[in-house]
Scaffold this motif. Structure first.
Motif, PDB file in Angstrom:
ATOM      1  N   ALA A   1       0.834  -1.204   0.000  1.00 41.66           N
ATOM      2  CA  ALA A   1       0.000   0.000   0.000  1.00 41.66           C
ATOM      3  C   ALA A   1       0.869   1.254   0.000  1.00 41.66           C
ATOM      4  O   ALA A   1       0.681   2.152  -0.834  1.00 41.66           O
ATOM      5  N   LEU A   2       1.844   1.299   0.929  1.00 40.59           N
ATOM      6  CA  LEU A   2       2.658   2.517   1.045  1.00 40.59           C
ATOM      7  C   LEU A   2       3.530   2.726  -0.194  1.00 40.59           C
ATOM      8  O   LEU A   2       3.689   3.851  -0.659  1.00 40.59           O
ATOM      9  N   SER A   3       4.064   1.620  -0.721  1.00 38.14           N
ATOM     10  CA  SER A   3       4.892   1.762  -1.917  1.00 38.14           C
ATOM     11  C   SER A   3       4.066   2.297  -3.073  1.00 38.14           C
ATOM     12  O   SER A   3       4.556   3.089  -3.882  1.00 38.14           O
ATOM     13  N   PHE A   4       2.802   1.875  -3.109  1.00 39.42           N
ATOM     14  CA  PHE A   4       1.944   2.354  -4.187  1.00 39.42           C
ATOM     15  C   PHE A   4       1.708   3.857  -4.052  1.00 39.42           C
ATOM     16  O   PHE A   4       1.781   4.594  -5.032  1.00 39.42           O
ATOM     17  N   VAL A   5       1.442   4.284  -2.816  1.00 30.86           N
ATOM     18  CA  VAL A   5       1.228   5.728  -2.596  1.00 30.86           C
ATOM     19  C   VAL A   5       2.467   6.510  -3.011  1.00 30.86           C
ATOM     20  O   VAL A   5       2.390   7.540  -3.690  1.00 30.86           O
ATOM     21  N   MET A   6       3.647   5.989  -2.613  1.00 31.47           N
ATOM     22  CA  MET A   6       4.892   6.672  -2.992  1.00 31.47           C
ATOM     23  C   MET A   6       5.012   6.737  -4.508  1.00 31.47           C
ATOM     24  O   MET A   6       5.388   7.767  -5.066  1.00 31.47           O
ATOM     25  N   GLU A   7       4.671   5.619  -5.155  1.00 31.17           N
ATOM     26  CA  GLU A   7       4.796   5.558  -6.608  1.00 31.17           C
ATOM     27  C   GLU A   7       3.895   6.604  -7.261  1.00 31.17           C
ATOM     28  O   GLU A   7       4.301   7.308  -8.183  1.00 31.17           O
ATOM     29  N   VAL A   8       2.663   6.729  -6.725  1.00 31.08           N
ATOM     30  CA  VAL A   8       1.738   7.726  -7.265  1.00 31.08           C
ATOM     31  C   VAL A   8       2.341   9.117  -7.139  1.00 31.08           C
ATOM     32  O   VAL A   8       2.358   9.902  -8.092  1.00 31.08           O
ATOM     33  N   LEU A   9       2.877   9.416  -5.953  1.00 32.58           N
ATOM     34  CA  LEU A   9       3.405  10.761  -5.719  1.00 32.58           C
ATOM     35  C   LEU A   9       4.648  11.025  -6.557  1.00 32.58           C
ATOM     36  O   LEU A   9       4.886  12.145  -6.994  1.00 32.58           O
TER      37      LEU A   9
END
Lengths: 321, 272
Positions: free
Chosen positions: B99-107
């Motif tokens: 989940a967190l890696s995905f958020v980072m990827e989005v940003l």
């Protein structure tokens, strides 16, 4: 690779959804702005009835989910809505501006790639030049595009008068030939391209330098030197060709920087591209235009990131195979 | 401390002292006119005045604190968020990591400047909006680095040994991971400060910063949009001071971060 593509598609969907929902969940009402000049809270002089009518006309009285699906359907058909300021479809307004920005971005990418590689290639076997170039490029890497732009504008365009101050071509000028027009456009775009390229060249220089240094240690280089090949030939045929894959990937990764940079650079030089369109759209509160422009840059970014990964994977595959 | 770090510190302290003195003791205010418009530098107005007759030196000093305030706030938020979420992603299990890696990827994928413009346009122009928008984008790269380091630490022998001895997560963090993670976190958050100052200046240049606060970016924007500025002498005292201060600030923050990195993170050389 499939996983990465899926991830990027998900990222794009999230950005797309945020682009849709954020303005609608934020406080404020577009109808309040229709007659207020400075965006202050005003009722716009509409009666309650008129407001209801306008709401249903723009489909704002529907549930959010329904609005989203409708917008999605429209966007998939290539319709990005109607620009409020330009009074024409957003996609058309964007298309008119796109060539200018694409030319500046593309040319700046090419120039900075060439300049970064050339500098790295020239410095790679000379420690002293290398140290100086490293320092210069480190400083350049920190400068934001608009500062470089303002400085160039003042000193090269303003003081020396070598280049025009603003615009994409000379207004009211009748061209006698296609070449004259092209030269004028080139002349106007020189400073924006230079500014953008100065911001991106350090990235290429550092990438090129690192991959040249690894190429230098390879045994085939010793072989080439032992054969007594000319220095230039060694550099181009042995060092440069063997370090191309990371540079190509870096070129696609730099598109992100270029997208942000063009917004600033075009506003510094009043260049009639997409970046200036975004600034104008913000000034006029032209929401459909802002969102359309935003989607365009997000899509461009996702595609270029995917290309970078694709190239990276290919290069790795070849090395493994 | 290395020589470079000392120089950076000295430059920062000097700038801070001069600007503090300017805010406290300089006779002219930064908000209201105190002379004729476009006066050249003189004894009374050290750096001259702008088109409204507002003293430039006073504006520069006020701008230092608003720029530094935004930079420090964004750096602090990046430190907290990036550190906490990076560590959480690194050792919080597979679901949290995904989940967190995905958020980072989005940003990291989202086009930053357009998003900032979007938020500035929709949310209104205020200092706080700029701080949180800049922080929103700057924690992701920090968290990514911290996550990678945490993951690699998890596999190290001494951590597995400590775990098998029954050390709790807090003890593991305090006595085994903090010493490895903190330098990385500090250096990267410090770099955020310089970036935030520049991003605020960029937004101010586009006219999206707080119109009431004095900032260097806004001074540059006002100067450049002054009609006929290219054909007059005004730019010498109107444009050069804010540009110079911006350059100086960015350079010494960057220099300081790089020197700290040399001192603390000596083992891994990320710049070569």
């Amino acid at each position: 690779m499939k996983r990465r593509a899926l991830q990027l598609v998900c990222v794009f969907i999230v950005i797309y959804a945020a682009n849709f929902f954020l303005p609608r969940l934020m406080p404020g009402d577009p109808l309040q702005y229709t007659s207020a000049v400075s965006g202050e809270d005003m009722d716009g002089g509409y009666s309650a009835e008129q407001r209801e009518m306008l709401r249903s006309y723009y489909g704002l009285d529907r549930p959010l989910g329904e609005q989203f699906l409708k917008t999605l359907g429209q966007n998939l058909r290539g319709e990005l809505g109607e620009s409020i300021f330009y009074k024409k479809p957003v996609s058309q307004a964007l298309l008119e501006r796109a060539p200018w920005s694409l030319w500046v971005m593309g040319a700046a990418l090419a120039v900075s790639l060439a300049a970064g590689c050339a500098a790295a290639l020239w410095c790679v076997q000379k420690p002293r030049a290398d140290r100086a170039a490293y320092l210069v490029f480190s400083v350049l890497a920190e400068l934001p595009a608009f500062l470089t732009g303002v400085l160039l504008l003042f000193f090269v365009a303003g003081r020396l008068g070598w280049f025009p101050l603003s615009g994409g071509m000379t207004p009211f000028l009748e061209y006698t030939s296609v070449w004259g027009a092209l030269a004028d456009i080139l002349w106007h775009s020189a400073l924006p391209i230079l500014t953008l390229a100065l911001g991106m060249a350090p990235g290429f220089f550092f990438t090129a330098r690192a991959s040249f240094l690894t190429a230098l240690e390879k045994p085939f280089l010793l072989g080439a030197q032992a054969k007594g090949l000319a220095r230039m030939r060694i550099r181009l045929q042995y060092i440069l060709r063997n370090s191309l894959p990371p540079l190509r990937a870096k070129a696609f990764l730099s598109v992100g920087r270029a997208v942000g940079g063009t917004v600033l650079v075009e506003n510094v030089f009043a260049y009639p591209g997409l970046g200036k369109a975004l600034r104008e759209a913000v000034a006029y509160r032209d929401y459909p235009m802002i969102q359309g422009r935003f989607l365009l840059s997000a899509a461009l970014l996702c595609i270029s990131l995917f290309c970078a990964d694709l190239l990276g994977a290919k290069a790795e595959g070849r090395e493994l195979g | 401390m290395t020589k470079g770090a000392k120089w950076a510190c000295a430059a920062f302290l000097l700038a801070a002292l001069v600007c503090l003195g300017g805010v406290l003791f300089y006779p002219h205010p930064a908000q209201i006119p105190s002379g004729d418009s476009l006066e050249p530098p003189s004894v009374s107005h050290w750096l001259g005045t702008d088109d409204l007759g507002i003293d430039i030196f006073a504006q520069i000093c006020a701008g230092f604190f608003s720029s530094m305030g935004i930079g420090l706030a964004a750096g602090g938020l990046a430190f907290l968020l990036g550190g906490a979420l990076g560590i959480a992603a690194g050792c919080g299990g597979k679901a949290a990591d995904t989940a967190l890696s995905f958020v980072m990827e989005v940003l990291l994928t989202a086009p930053q400047l357009p998003v900032m413009i979007l938020v500035g346009a929709f949310l209104g122009q205020s200092m706080w909006n700029i701080v949180w928008v800049v922080a929103l984008f700057s924690w992701a790269p920090v968290a990514k680095i911290i996550r990678a380091k945490t993951v690699s630490l998890q596999q190290s022998g001494y951590l597995r040994l400590a775990k098998s001895c029954g050390a709790g997560p807090w003890a593991l963090f305090c006595s085994h991971m903090a010493r490895e993670l903190m330098p990385l976190l500090c250096v990267n958050s410090l770099a955020v400060i310089g970036k935030a100052v520049l991003q605020e200046a960029s937004l101010a240049y586009l006219g999206l910063s707080d119109p009431l606060a004095k900032s260097w970016g806004m001074m540059i924007q006002k100067c450049v949009s002054f009609r006929g500025i290219y054909f007059t002498e005004y730019w010498k005292w109107w444009l050069l001071p804010p540009v110079g201060m911006l350059l100086l600030t960015v350079l010494y923050v960057r220099l300081f971060a790089r020197e700290l990195e040399k001192i603390w993170v000596r083992g891994e050389n990320r710049y070569v």
